[in-house]
Design a protein around this motif. Sequence first.
Motif, PDB file in Angstrom:
ATOM      1  N   THR B 308     -66.660 -28.753  14.672  1.00  0.00           N
ATOM      2  CA  THR B 308     -65.662 -29.827  14.811  1.00  0.00           C
ATOM      3  C   THR B 308     -64.295 -29.201  14.577  1.00  0.00           C
ATOM      4  N   THR B 309     -63.443 -29.267  15.583  1.00  0.00           N
ATOM      5  CA  THR B 309     -62.138 -28.604  15.519  1.00  0.00           C
ATOM      6  C   THR B 309     -61.048 -29.673  15.530  1.00  0.00           C
ATOM      7  N   LEU B 310     -60.133 -29.595  14.569  1.00  0.00           N
ATOM      8  CA  LEU B 310     -59.078 -30.608  14.413  1.00  0.00           C
ATOM      9  C   LEU B 310     -57.704 -29.962  14.322  1.00  0.00           C
ATOM     10  N   GLY B 311     -56.703 -30.642  14.825  1.00  0.00           N
ATOM     11  CA  GLY B 311     -55.341 -30.159  14.623  1.00  0.00           C
ATOM     12  C   GLY B 311     -54.333 -30.916  15.456  1.00  0.00           C
ATOM     13  N   ALA B 312     -53.078 -30.882  15.025  1.00  0.00           N
ATOM     14  CA  ALA B 312     -51.996 -31.502  15.799  1.00  0.00           C
ATOM     15  C   ALA B 312     -51.523 -30.495  16.840  1.00  0.00           C
ATOM     16  N   VAL B 313     -52.428 -30.181  17.744  1.00  0.00           N
ATOM     17  CA  VAL B 313     -52.170 -29.233  18.840  1.00  0.00           C
ATOM     18  C   VAL B 313     -52.847 -29.788  20.089  1.00  0.00           C
ATOM     19  N   PRO B 314     -52.518 -29.268  21.277  1.00  0.00           N
ATOM     20  CA  PRO B 314     -53.198 -29.745  22.482  1.00  0.00           C
ATOM     21  C   PRO B 314     -54.711 -29.494  22.420  1.00  0.00           C
ATOM     22  N   VAL B 315     -55.461 -30.314  23.136  1.00  0.00           N
ATOM     23  CA  VAL B 315     -56.925 -30.191  23.127  1.00  0.00           C
ATOM     24  C   VAL B 315     -57.357 -28.812  23.637  1.00  0.00           C
ATOM     25  N   THR B 317     -56.049 -26.010  23.065  1.00  0.00           N
ATOM     26  CA  THR B 317     -55.987 -25.066  21.946  1.00  0.00           C
ATOM     27  C   THR B 317     -57.225 -25.216  21.061  1.00  0.00           C
ATOM     28  N   LEU B 318     -57.624 -26.465  20.834  1.00  0.00           N
ATOM     29  CA  LEU B 318     -58.833 -26.709  20.041  1.00  0.00           C
ATOM     30  C   LEU B 318     -60.040 -26.092  20.730  1.00  0.00           C
ATOM     31  N   ARG B 319     -60.089 -26.253  22.055  1.00  0.00           N
ATOM     32  CA  ARG B 319     -61.232 -25.726  22.812  1.00  0.00           C
ATOM     33  C   ARG B 319     -61.286 -24.207  22.693  1.00  0.00           C
ATOM     34  N   GLN B 320     -60.125 -23.569  22.841  1.00  0.00           N
ATOM     35  CA  GLN B 320     -60.071 -22.105  22.758  1.00  0.00           C
ATOM     36  C   GLN B 320     -60.515 -21.618  21.378  1.00  0.00           C
ATOM     37  N   LEU B 321     -59.956 -22.246  20.338  1.00  0.00           N
ATOM     38  CA  LEU B 321     -60.284 -21.796  18.982  1.00  0.00           C
ATOM     39  C   LEU B 321     -61.751 -22.073  18.646  1.00  0.00           C
ATOM     40  N   SER B 322     -62.248 -23.179  19.166  1.00  0.00           N
ATOM     41  CA  SER B 322     -63.659 -23.503  18.931  1.00  0.00           C
ATOM     42  C   SER B 322     -64.549 -22.437  19.551  1.00  0.00           C
ATOM     43  N   GLN B 323     -64.132 -21.967  20.727  1.00  0.00           N
ATOM     44  CA  GLN B 323     -64.929 -20.946  21.403  1.00  0.00           C
ATOM     45  C   GLN B 323     -64.737 -19.560  20.795  1.00  0.00           C
ATOM     46  N   ALA B 324     -63.696 -19.420  19.964  1.00  0.00           N
ATOM     47  CA  ALA B 324     -63.441 -18.107  19.348  1.00  0.00           C
ATOM     48  C   ALA B 324     -64.389 -17.850  18.188  1.00  0.00           C
TER      49      ALA B 324
END
Lengths: 169, 332
Positions: B308-315, B317-324
């Motif tokens: 579960t990835t959360l943040g005040a950033v574009p989705v 960015t969440l997708r990229q970090l989740s995949q990292a």
Amino acid sequence: MDHSQISVLMDSEFQSVPSGNDIDALLRQLPQNADAAQTWWLFHLQGDVLRTGEASFSNEARFSQRFSKALSQEAIHFLSAHAQAQSSALTRRAAAWRRLALPAGISAAALLFVAVVVQQTHLYPTPAPVFAQVPEPYLMAHQQFSPVNPLQSAGEFQTVSVEKAAIAQ
Amino acid sequence: MKLLFFLTLLCSAVPGLSNAAAPGDKPSAAVNELLTQAHWLERIQQAPHQLNYQGTFVYQQGLALRTARIVHRVEAGHLYERIESLDGQPHEVVRHNHEIHFLSPTTKTVLVEPRTEREIFPGVLRAPPQTLLKYYQVRQLGTDRVAGLETDVLHLQPKDQWRYSYRLWSAREHGLLLKIQTLNEQNQVIEQTAFSEIHVGGKIDAQALKSGYNTQGWKTEQLSPLSDSAALSTYWTVMANVPGFVKISEMRRNLAGQAVTQLVFSDGLATVSVFIEPWREGKAVNETVGSQGAVNMLSRRYQDWALTTLGAVPVATLRQLSQAVQFNSGKK
């Protein structure tokens, strides 16, 4: 209840029925009269096939009864007798137009909606679709690190306990 | 000397400037512009480490509005701070340098976090200016008045699509940040914090920094820091795939009865959390997106884990970090 009365009822041509009481009586009879119910169902099936080329519901034995019962429970609003007489001819003509106007209106609205959406898509990046609520404990645990949000809910004291604290890289 | 040091740092940080300012040369217009931007950020970053202040600030996200009172003192290199919530459930945050105490009279608990990387408004800039300027461009929008003080309004415009932009109101006299807004891709304000009244300078009495609660008999929870060696033994490897975002924190916590690993990433301003827990029935199988106020969320299944990835950033960015985030079975 004869077939012509059912036809009148189906076509919403209430003005050709002498009074609201008769309509009420027809609706009460429908669930109790197997022949009338079967006719009601057949007329609807014919109408569907004529309009769409296929039947939209199956020949379920009790469908017509359930449908009639539901219909009989709906609130119905009647025009006054005077208004009925005045509007009778007009209503018949209007009904013909409504058959064309309704689908045309829906199509126009759909086209307008698509046009607006397409235009907005070009102007702005598409926002993320919202499918799920953010779980509260996760949100509060995250907001501890949000520099813009300086406040943390007292609720986190009840739901969060850190076993190992942060380490900077 | 300081200028030269700063120039060297900036030139190493910002591509294309390494040839623009050789030692002894007069700084070019581009370098001057960059120095101005760095100067704005440095003032904002340094002010909380140099000034005493006390006041009331307001945090707004959507329709939610919360207020708090802050007392902040700097003395002989030590930082003391007390924040008291003024609405909702009462609680206080008392800080001495990097140690933070959270006091909750509702649960009669004192939570002690001895070593934190947290930054609290108005000290929002976590990274030095030369790092922030790799990913944001600073532009002065004009001037304004906040809480009775004259301010310069700055716009931190992201240089890529991975982060949102910010507006900062920096006090003209000393640089203290008095107001900040986060803006989404449509340039809409999605959250903001601002002082409604503030008094800067003067002596702050030690009594004003003490908690108003009598914590005798309260439960104290000490949060043990993770040692460096323990941090290296994590099961999780993070591939750097979003420019500027680095892992600043990693912890295991208990969220709603579940043991969860939280990884925190930051680019110096924006933060993203990745929560990792064993996947179980009811958790999302396919990618699921959600949002609440300024915070976006992306959930997905990864092997036998739920991320579960959360943040005040574009989705994105969440997708990229989740995949990292990748499971490293070779470590324990």
